[in-house]
Design an enzyme around this catalytic site. Structure first.
Site, PDB file in Angstrom:
ATOM      1  N   HIS A  95      37.967  39.499  35.286  1.00 30.68           N
ATOM      2  CA  HIS A  95      38.307  40.748  34.601  1.00 30.68           C
ATOM      3  C   HIS A  95      37.418  41.862  35.117  1.00 30.68           C
ATOM      4  O   HIS A  95      36.202  41.700  35.247  1.00 30.68           O
ATOM      5  CB  HIS A  95      38.143  40.615  33.086  1.00 30.68           C
ATOM      6  CG  HIS A  95      38.504  41.863  32.343  1.00 30.68           C
ATOM      7  ND1 HIS A  95      39.813  42.301  32.237  1.00 30.68           N
ATOM      8  CD2 HIS A  95      37.744  42.787  31.703  1.00 30.68           C
ATOM      9  CE1 HIS A  95      39.830  43.436  31.554  1.00 30.68           C
ATOM     10  NE2 HIS A  95      38.587  43.753  31.225  1.00 30.68           N
ATOM     11  N   SER A  96      38.012  43.024  35.416  1.00 28.52           N
ATOM     12  CA  SER A  96      37.293  44.205  35.874  1.00 28.52           C
ATOM     13  C   SER A  96      36.502  43.875  37.135  1.00 28.52           C
ATOM     14  O   SER A  96      37.071  43.401  38.113  1.00 28.52           O
ATOM     15  CB  SER A  96      36.409  44.734  34.733  1.00 28.52           C
ATOM     16  OG  SER A  96      35.917  46.013  35.019  1.00 28.52           O
ATOM     17  N   MET A  97      35.189  44.094  37.143  1.00 32.42           N
ATOM     18  CA  MET A  97      34.407  43.744  38.322  1.00 32.42           C
ATOM     19  C   MET A  97      34.639  42.294  38.735  1.00 32.42           C
ATOM     20  O   MET A  97      34.635  41.953  39.921  1.00 32.42           O
ATOM     21  CB  MET A  97      32.923  43.970  38.050  1.00 32.42           C
ATOM     22  CG  MET A  97      32.017  43.657  39.239  1.00 32.42           C
ATOM     23  SD  MET A  97      30.255  43.524  38.825  1.00 32.42           S
ATOM     24  CE  MET A  97      30.182  41.838  38.216  1.00 32.42           C
ATOM     25  N   SER A 122      42.500  40.798  36.485  1.00 35.34           N
ATOM     26  CA  SER A 122      42.718  41.488  35.215  1.00 35.34           C
ATOM     27  C   SER A 122      41.925  42.785  35.146  1.00 35.34           C
ATOM     28  O   SER A 122      40.735  42.823  35.474  1.00 35.34           O
ATOM     29  CB  SER A 122      42.296  40.562  34.064  1.00 35.34           C
ATOM     30  OG  SER A 122      42.243  41.255  32.837  1.00 35.34           O
TER      31      SER A 122
END
Length: 251
Positions: A95-97, A122
């Site tokens: 997720h994200s990074m 994500s």
């Protein structure tokens, strides 16, 4: 809680070991996040999947270790820790990074002859979609304001001075890693990519998420949810169901 086929790893958490599962799911946290964020995911997917959660240096039980503020360096350090777990098929969720890191990990695994069965990206724009961002250069108040705005960390914890001293260095380091990352053009992944994004995410537009499809020859799909950067907090059951469906149908 930590299990490794070849011994103990500071990088890997197995909250609900599922040795009989056909596939392992490796979960990579967001900026400032920790392995424990994925405890509910592990609980929900066990014993169907053997879920591993990655613990980056500089947080929780690794808080006395130096943070790694560079995505490629983080991937280089992580891949050797993951290789002992590739005795069965593996999938990656970030997720994200964590999604960008998952991409770089997948590249390195493929170079070593291990092709993940899926990469779930994500809340993150595709690696080739660059933005100029400098949140990591803000003062502490500015960094805290950003984290609160994204609703990715318990705001009560952010009001605790002791907790702040513990988590801010890791958050700043991760933001630097994410914001200074630059995609280097190269061969596309053979790993199928499944992108998930909120329709009101200030960090990743739907079109930027759709661009993940340009990074794979192995198939691509995109799921859009109602919500912002941490749409995942509200939509976790749907995302988990999607992961389960993808990985059990291929078994």
């Amino acid at each position: 809680m930590t299990a490794n086929p070849t011994g103990t790893s500071l990088w890997i958490r197995q909250f609900h070991p599922a040795p009989a599962a056909a596939t392992r799911l490796i979960c990579l946290p967001h900026a400032g996040g920790s392995a424990s964020y994925y405890f509910p995911v592990s609980k929900a997917l066990s014993p169907t999947l053997d879920v591993l959660a990655v613990q980056y240096p500089g947080r929780q039980d690794r808080r006395n270790e130096k943070c790694i503020d560079n995505i490629p360096e983080l991937a280089d350090a992580l891949v050797p820790e993951l290789l002992p777990f590739t005795d069965k098929p593996v999938a990656l969720f970030g997720h994200s990074m964590g999604a960008t890191l998952a991409f770089e990990v997948a590249l390195r695994l493929e170079q070593k002859g291990v092709v993940p069965v899926a990469l779930f990206a994500s809340g993150r724009r595709a690696p080739s979609c660059h933005r100029d961002e400098s949140v990591h250069l803000r003062d502490d108040d500015g960094l805290i304001a950003e984290v609160k705005a994204l609703a990715g960390t318990d705001t009560q914890l952010l009001g605790d001075d002791e907790i702040l001293r513990m988590v801010l260095p890791a958050i700043r380091s991760d933001y630097k890693a994410a914001e200074t990352y630059r995609y280097t053009s190269g061969p596309r992944l053979a790993t199928p990519i499944h992108a998930h994004v909120g329709d009101d995410d200030p960090k990743a537009s739907v079109e930027e998420a759709r661009a993940w499809g340009e990074h794979t020859t192995g198939g691509f799909d995109l799921q859009v949810y109602s919500g912002g950067h941490f749409y995942l907090n509200d939509e976790a059951p749907r995302v988990i169901a999607s992961i389960r469906k993808v990985l059990t149908e291929r078994s």
